[in-house]
Motif scaffolding. Sequence first.
Motif, PDB file in Angstrom:
ATOM      1  N   CYS A 110       0.851  -1.184   0.000  1.00  0.00           N
ATOM      2  CA  CYS A 110       0.000   0.000   0.000  1.00  0.00           C
ATOM      3  C   CYS A 110       0.889   1.237   0.000  1.00  0.00           C
ATOM      4  CB  CYS A 110      -0.909   0.018   1.224  1.00  0.00           C
ATOM      5  SG  CYS A 110      -1.825   1.565   1.346  1.00  0.00           S
TER       6      CYS A 110
ATOM      7  N   CYS B 104      -0.150   3.963   3.203  1.00  0.00           N
ATOM      8  CA  CYS B 104       0.298   3.766   4.590  1.00  0.00           C
ATOM      9  C   CYS B 104       1.582   2.946   4.681  1.00  0.00           C
ATOM     10  CB  CYS B 104      -0.826   3.145   5.430  1.00  0.00           C
ATOM     11  SG  CYS B 104      -1.248   1.446   4.976  1.00  0.00           S
TER      12      CYS B 104
ATOM     13  N   CYS C  68      -6.582  -1.470   0.424  1.00  0.00           N
ATOM     14  CA  CYS C  68      -5.786  -1.700   1.634  1.00  0.00           C
ATOM     15  C   CYS C  68      -6.687  -1.874   2.860  1.00  0.00           C
ATOM     16  CB  CYS C  68      -4.849  -0.502   1.833  1.00  0.00           C
ATOM     17  SG  CYS C  68      -3.950  -0.589   3.389  1.00  0.00           S
TER      18      CYS C  68
ATOM     19  N   CYS D 254      -5.878   1.214   5.660  1.00  0.00           N
ATOM     20  CA  CYS D 254      -6.270   2.610   5.507  1.00  0.00           C
ATOM     21  C   CYS D 254      -7.351   2.813   4.441  1.00  0.00           C
ATOM     22  CB  CYS D 254      -5.047   3.463   5.182  1.00  0.00           C
ATOM     23  SG  CYS D 254      -4.373   3.136   3.546  1.00  0.00           S
TER      24      CYS D 254
HETATM   25 ZN    ZN Z   1      -2.914   1.410   3.367  1.00  0.00          ZN
END
Ligand code: ZN
Length: 116
Positions: free
Chosen positions: A74, A77, A90, A93
């Motif tokens: 991701c 994050c 993801c 997040c």
């Molecule tokens: Zn993420």
Amino acid sequence: MHEMGIVLHLAKTLTQTAKEQNIVKISHVTLEVGEVSGILTDYFSDCWDYFKGRSELLKDSVLEVVTTPAVTWCDSCKKTYPTVKYGRICPYCGSGETWLLYGNQCVIRDITAEEE
Ligand SMILES: [Zn+2]
């Protein structure tokens, strides 16, 4: 077809390797395949069987497929997560800014030559 192309490529690589190592017959091939490579189908086995029946080198070989897990990165994050479970979004997040790190490879991990 996708699978046939992969099998052809595989057979070519095996033939090349066998030549370099003076192998006349291969008894076992271990193939490492990513979870999301999309080639783990019956059609892939059919293609392999069709092809190996026509090759002196591979005729009596056994193909073992080892599946390796797919991992996505991701970008938002900076975490990784299992692709198959969460897909493109993801789980940490909720971002869609994700990239597949591993999981679509198809590599020969090991070849065993048949003893004379
Ligand atoms: Zn993420």
